[in-house]
Write an enzyme that holds these catalytic residues in place. Sequence first.
Site, short mmCIF file in Angstrom:
data_model
loop_
_atom_site.label_atom_id
_atom_site.label_comp_id
_atom_site.label_asym_id
_atom_site.label_seq_id
_atom_site.Cartn_x
_atom_site.Cartn_y
_atom_site.Cartn_z
N GLY A 12 29.47 13.12 48.68
CA GLY A 12 30.49 13.06 47.64
C GLY A 12 30.00 13.79 46.41
O GLY A 12 28.93 14.39 46.42
N MET A 14 28.93 13.91 42.19
CA MET A 14 28.10 13.05 41.33
C MET A 14 28.91 11.85 40.88
O MET A 14 30.12 11.91 40.73
CB MET A 14 27.60 13.85 40.11
CG MET A 14 26.59 14.92 40.48
SD MET A 14 25.96 15.79 39.04
CE MET A 14 25.03 14.50 38.21
N PHE A 15 28.23 10.73 40.67
CA PHE A 15 28.78 9.45 40.19
C PHE A 15 29.64 8.73 41.22
O PHE A 15 30.32 7.76 40.88
CB PHE A 15 29.61 9.64 38.90
CG PHE A 15 28.96 10.53 37.88
CD1 PHE A 15 27.81 10.10 37.20
CD2 PHE A 15 29.46 11.79 37.60
CE1 PHE A 15 27.20 10.93 36.26
CE2 PHE A 15 28.85 12.62 36.66
CZ PHE A 15 27.73 12.19 35.99
N SER A 16 29.64 9.18 42.47
CA SER A 16 30.53 8.55 43.46
C SER A 16 29.88 7.33 44.13
O SER A 16 30.51 6.70 44.98
CB SER A 16 30.95 9.58 44.52
OG SER A 16 29.82 10.10 45.20
N GLU A 87 19.45 12.75 47.67
CA GLU A 87 19.52 14.11 47.12
C GLU A 87 19.18 15.17 48.18
O GLU A 87 18.41 16.11 47.93
CB GLU A 87 18.52 14.28 45.95
CG GLU A 87 18.67 13.27 44.85
CD GLU A 87 19.84 13.58 43.92
OE1 GLU A 87 20.62 14.50 44.23
OE2 GLU A 87 19.98 12.87 42.92
N ALA A 88 19.79 15.02 49.35
CA ALA A 88 19.44 15.90 50.48
C ALA A 88 19.72 17.37 50.17
O ALA A 88 19.06 18.26 50.73
CB ALA A 88 20.22 15.48 51.73
N GLN A 89 20.67 17.64 49.26
CA GLN A 89 20.98 19.05 48.95
C GLN A 89 19.76 19.79 48.41
O GLN A 89 19.63 21.00 48.60
CB GLN A 89 22.16 19.14 47.96
CG GLN A 89 21.86 18.79 46.50
CD GLN A 89 21.83 17.29 46.22
OE1 GLN A 89 22.15 16.50 47.08
NE2 GLN A 89 21.45 16.91 45.01
N CYS A 143 37.76 10.22 37.98
CA CYS A 143 37.98 11.35 37.06
C CYS A 143 37.91 10.85 35.62
O CYS A 143 38.59 9.87 35.26
CB CYS A 143 39.33 11.99 37.33
SG CYS A 143 39.72 13.31 36.15
N HIS A 201 42.13 18.14 37.15
CA HIS A 201 41.41 18.32 35.89
C HIS A 201 40.08 19.07 36.03
O HIS A 201 39.35 19.22 35.05
CB HIS A 201 41.20 16.96 35.22
CG HIS A 201 42.48 16.35 34.75
ND1 HIS A 201 43.01 15.20 35.29
CD2 HIS A 201 43.39 16.80 33.83
CE1 HIS A 201 44.17 14.93 34.70
NE2 HIS A 201 44.42 15.89 33.83
P1 ADP Z 1 25.67 9.13 42.79
O1 ADP Z 1 24.32 8.98 43.43
O2 ADP Z 1 26.78 9.36 43.77
O3 ADP Z 1 25.67 10.17 41.71
P2 ADP Z 1 25.12 6.48 41.73
O4 ADP Z 1 25.06 5.60 42.95
O5 ADP Z 1 23.82 6.89 41.11
O6 ADP Z 1 26.04 7.75 42.06
O7 ADP Z 1 25.93 5.79 40.57
C1 ADP Z 1 27.24 5.28 40.76
C2 ADP Z 1 27.60 4.49 39.51
O8 ADP Z 1 27.82 5.38 38.42
C3 ADP Z 1 28.91 3.74 39.60
O9 ADP Z 1 28.78 2.49 40.25
C4 ADP Z 1 29.29 3.55 38.14
O10 ADP Z 1 28.69 2.40 37.60
C5 ADP Z 1 28.63 4.76 37.45
N1 ADP Z 1 29.59 5.78 36.97
C6 ADP Z 1 29.43 6.51 35.84
N2 ADP Z 1 30.43 7.42 35.70
C7 ADP Z 1 31.24 7.26 36.77
C8 ADP Z 1 32.43 7.91 37.22
N3 ADP Z 1 33.00 8.90 36.52
N4 ADP Z 1 32.98 7.52 38.39
C9 ADP Z 1 32.43 6.49 39.08
N5 ADP Z 1 31.31 5.85 38.73
C10 ADP Z 1 30.70 6.23 37.59
P1 TMP Z 2 23.53 12.52 41.91
O1 TMP Z 2 24.27 12.94 43.13
O2 TMP Z 2 22.63 11.35 42.13
O3 TMP Z 2 24.43 12.34 40.74
O4 TMP Z 2 22.52 13.68 41.54
C1 TMP Z 2 22.83 15.05 41.70
C2 TMP Z 2 21.73 15.90 41.14
O5 TMP Z 2 21.98 17.26 41.54
C3 TMP Z 2 21.62 15.92 39.60
O6 TMP Z 2 20.24 16.01 39.21
C4 TMP Z 2 22.31 17.22 39.20
C5 TMP Z 2 22.02 18.12 40.39
N1 TMP Z 2 23.06 19.14 40.68
C6 TMP Z 2 22.67 20.36 41.19
O7 TMP Z 2 21.48 20.62 41.36
N2 TMP Z 2 23.64 21.29 41.49
C7 TMP Z 2 24.96 21.02 41.35
O8 TMP Z 2 25.81 21.89 41.66
C8 TMP Z 2 25.36 19.72 40.84
C9 TMP Z 2 26.79 19.37 40.67
C10 TMP Z 2 24.36 18.82 40.53
MG MG Z 3 22.40 9.80 43.39
#
Ligand code: ADP
Ligand code: TMP
Ligand code: MG
Length: 207
Positions: A12, A14-16, A87-89, A143, A201
């Site tokens: 997904g 980020m933040f998902s 962070e497999a990417q 969003c 958006h």
């Molecule tokens: P990911 O690893 O996918 O980036 P995390 O598991 O680290 O996500 O964090 C998810 C948490 O981030 C959610 O449970 C919520 O508390 C928080 N969060 C912050 N901004 C958002 C957003 N825009 N949409 C959903 N969750 C968000």
């Molecule tokens: P997250 O999935 O836990 O939010 O972390 C994603 C990490 O990847 C964060 O450090 C930002 C980085 N990133 C990239 O390296 N390239 C990208 O295109 C995006 C969107 C994030």
């Molecule tokens: Mg993460």
Amino acid sequence: MTDAGRLTVIAGPMFSGKSEELMRRVRRATIAGVEVLVVSHSLDTRSDISTITSHIGMNIPAVPLGDVESLVEAAGAEDYDLVAIDEAQFFGPDLVPAVDDLLSRGVDVIVEGLCVTFDGAPFEPLPSFMAVAEEVLRLTAVCTVCGRDAVFHQRVDRTEARVAGTGTASADSERPTVAATEIDASHVGGLDSYVARCRKHFTGVAR
Ligand code: ADP
Ligand code: TMP
Ligand code: MG
């Protein structure tokens, strides 16, 4: 003959909640007595690199590794039942054959990471893993403009990112010079650098 392992993908934007879901599954596996190797990427310096940490600070211990060779070595060092990769990417496309090898040896693997870059392009190796996994969990974020499902994220001006929840964030005027599909420390960041966006958006594109 040993059964093949099972591949689970958590993907997904980020933040998902990808890291939270990975942690939930690792905790369950640990309770069940499964021998788990939890891997983070050493490029992710947002918090203690010896943990996987979510955006709201939940964390579990992890082994920070910098490349696929180190991951193969760590996975072979003990008799693990499950290898869980955050962070497999950041490990790049070479992760695909390494995970294939673990699966063929009967090790279950969870691969978790971004499937889309900040400019809206597929981010390998996640799409390749999604094509062949036994289970794919495809998550969305919220969003920051309208509250609908966000499948994208975009880089933002650091000041505006702090008020991202108000919907005033805009695309960063100083665009990074490194391509979005490249693995680069300048791309590492969290709420200070990125916001989640739905299809309507999302403006950070070149698609
Ligand atoms: P990911 O690893 O996918 O980036 P995390 O598991 O680290 O996500 O964090 C998810 C948490 O981030 C959610 O449970 C919520 O508390 C928080 N969060 C912050 N901004 C958002 C957003 N825009 N949409 C959903 N969750 C968000
Ligand atoms: P997250 O999935 O836990 O939010 O972390 C994603 C990490 O990847 C964060 O450090 C930002 C980085 N990133 C990239 O390296 N390239 C990208 O295109 C995006 C969107 C994030
Ligand atoms: Mg993460």
